[in-house]
Scaffold this motif. Structure first.
Motif, short mmCIF file in Angstrom:
data_model
loop_
_atom_site.label_atom_id
_atom_site.label_comp_id
_atom_site.label_asym_id
_atom_site.label_seq_id
_atom_site.Cartn_x
_atom_site.Cartn_y
_atom_site.Cartn_z
N ASN A 65 -61.18 32.36 8.21
CA ASN A 65 -62.31 32.08 9.26
C ASN A 65 -63.67 32.00 8.68
N LEU A 66 -64.24 30.74 8.42
CA LEU A 66 -65.62 30.49 8.03
C LEU A 66 -66.72 30.49 8.79
N GLY A 67 -66.35 30.57 10.23
CA GLY A 67 -67.23 30.48 11.24
C GLY A 67 -67.94 29.03 11.13
N ALA A 68 -69.28 29.04 11.37
CA ALA A 68 -70.06 27.78 11.29
C ALA A 68 -70.00 26.90 10.02
N ARG A 184 -74.13 32.93 5.06
CA ARG A 184 -74.58 34.31 5.09
C ARG A 184 -74.31 34.68 6.67
N LEU A 185 -74.66 33.71 7.54
CA LEU A 185 -74.93 33.86 9.19
C LEU A 185 -73.42 34.11 9.70
N GLU A 190 -76.98 30.91 14.52
CA GLU A 190 -76.93 30.03 12.87
C GLU A 190 -77.81 29.01 13.02
N GLU A 191 -78.02 28.26 14.04
CA GLU A 191 -78.84 27.09 14.04
C GLU A 191 -80.47 27.26 13.89
N ARG A 226 -69.82 38.66 19.12
CA ARG A 226 -70.90 37.78 19.18
C ARG A 226 -72.19 38.07 19.48
N ARG A 227 -72.42 39.03 20.34
CA ARG A 227 -73.91 39.91 20.47
C ARG A 227 -74.15 40.78 18.97
N ARG A 228 -73.34 41.42 18.34
CA ARG A 228 -73.87 41.98 17.11
C ARG A 228 -74.15 40.81 16.11
N GLN A 229 -73.27 39.97 16.03
CA GLN A 229 -73.68 38.57 14.99
C GLN A 229 -75.06 38.19 15.34
N GLY A 230 -75.20 37.90 16.85
CA GLY A 230 -76.51 37.06 17.11
C GLY A 230 -77.91 37.96 16.82
N ILE A 231 -77.77 39.13 17.28
CA ILE A 231 -78.81 40.35 16.92
C ILE A 231 -79.04 40.28 15.31
N ARG A 232 -78.12 40.53 14.72
CA ARG A 232 -78.08 40.48 13.23
C ARG A 232 -78.84 39.24 12.65
N ASN A 233 -78.20 37.96 13.13
CA ASN A 233 -78.77 36.86 12.60
C ASN A 233 -79.97 36.42 13.00
N THR A 234 -80.57 36.95 13.90
CA THR A 234 -81.99 36.78 14.49
C THR A 234 -82.89 37.57 13.37
#
Length: 310
Positions: A65-68, A184-185, A190-191, A226-234
């Motif tokens: 799974n590579l995500g975006a 990385r994200l 990621e956008e 999703r929330r963890r990744q969203g905060i981390r990526n921000t």
């Protein structure tokens, strides 16, 4: 009407039923766009379902799974001047892909067009008392429509500082030159990093109210992840591109507004663990783009779509 200008790229992971519904909708588009499906190592029979579907989509089946980043792999195969992203629970309204391509044809400095998002209830989703049961405009749309960024007179809509992948058509060459989505994200906001790099390269992003994407948010997801990744990526975007005062300000604002729970703590810990590579890869935004980021801070703080709750 057929339109050969835009390829639709869909990423998916273990949401076969949602994907089949999306493929059904894409098969109905009068533009008849080429479609590329990137299966991020699903184990629920997604790949065979794509192969059986009457839509002649190209399938890229990954062994992890590579995500975006799966979108980047699909973009390498695209031969059309424009590419449109879809999630496995979203689809474009008939005529909207052609409308976005028309805007990109007409404005050579326009890099991306983001459409209005119409949200639909999912048949496996919350009970009627918990969510609207009729199609309704996504809350993020008002934020896009009222973007405070200054725009040149030729821009056909509000200027944007970022975009939503599943509602956006981009120039293929601009996407590739900017490096696509950061590995990385992975996924989750990621956008923002890609949008900033497109702006630095001289591309404008706009919102088009007359174009529509439909989103039937799948309940088959991990909201905590999703929330963890969203905060981390921000945080990572902030530390990678914002000058020190802006980075400190946005980090403090995020720390003060996210829920005080284990998910938020894990997100900040993950972000901190990435500081060594962040420092190595950090590139400050030019002053003009940084001014745009500051203009966006107030509406982002007030936005219900960026609360990182749930």
């Amino acid at each position: 009407m057929t339109d050969p200008r835009t390829t639709v790229i869909v990423i998916t992971h273990n949401r076969r039923r949602d994907l089949v519904h999306t493929l059904d909708r894409l098969a109905e588009l009068p533009e008849r766009p080429p479609v590329v499906i990137v299966d991020n190592h699903s184990t629920d029979g997604t790949a065979p379902a794509v192969r059986r579907h009457p839509l002649p989509a190209r399938l890229i089946a990954l062994d992890r799974n590579l995500g975006a980043v799966g979108r980047n792999l699909a973009a390498r195969t695209v031969t059309t001047p424009y590419l449109a992203f879809c999630d496995d629970d979203s689809w474009w309204q008939p005529g909207s892909l052609a409308g976005a391509a028309d805007l990109l044809d007409a404005h050579r400095n326009l890099g991306a067009v983001t459409a209005r998002i119409l949200a639909h209830p999912h048949p496996d989703g919350p009970a009627p008392t918990d969510a609207p049961q009729e199609p309704h405009e996504d809350p993020i749309v008002q934020e896009l429509r009222q973007s405070p960024l200054p725009a040149p007179k030729w821009l056909p809509g509000p200027a944007l500082g970022s975009f939503l992948a599943a509602a956006t058509v981009l120039r293929t060459d601009a996407f590739r030159a900017a490096g696509g989505f950061s590995p990385r994200l992975v996924l989750g906001g990621e956008e923002e990093l890609l949008a900033a790099d497109l702006a630095v390269a001289g591309w404008w992003l706009t919102y088009a109210d007359h174009l529509t994407v439909h989103h039937r948010a799948s309940p088959h997801r991990d909201p905590a992840l999703r929330r963890r990744q969203g905060i981390r990526n921000t945080l990572w975007f902030t530390w990678l591109r914002r000058p020190l005062p802006g980075a400190v300000r946005r980090t403090a604002s995020l720390a003060a507004t996210v829920p005080r729970d284990a998910v938020s703590l894990a997100a900040f810990a993950e972000a901190a663990a990435g500081l060594p590579w962040v420092v190595r890869e950090r590139r400050r935004l030019p002053p003009e783009i940084e001014r745009w980021m500051r203009l966006l801070e107030a509406p982002q703080r007030a936005s219900t779509a960026r609360s990182y709750r749930g």
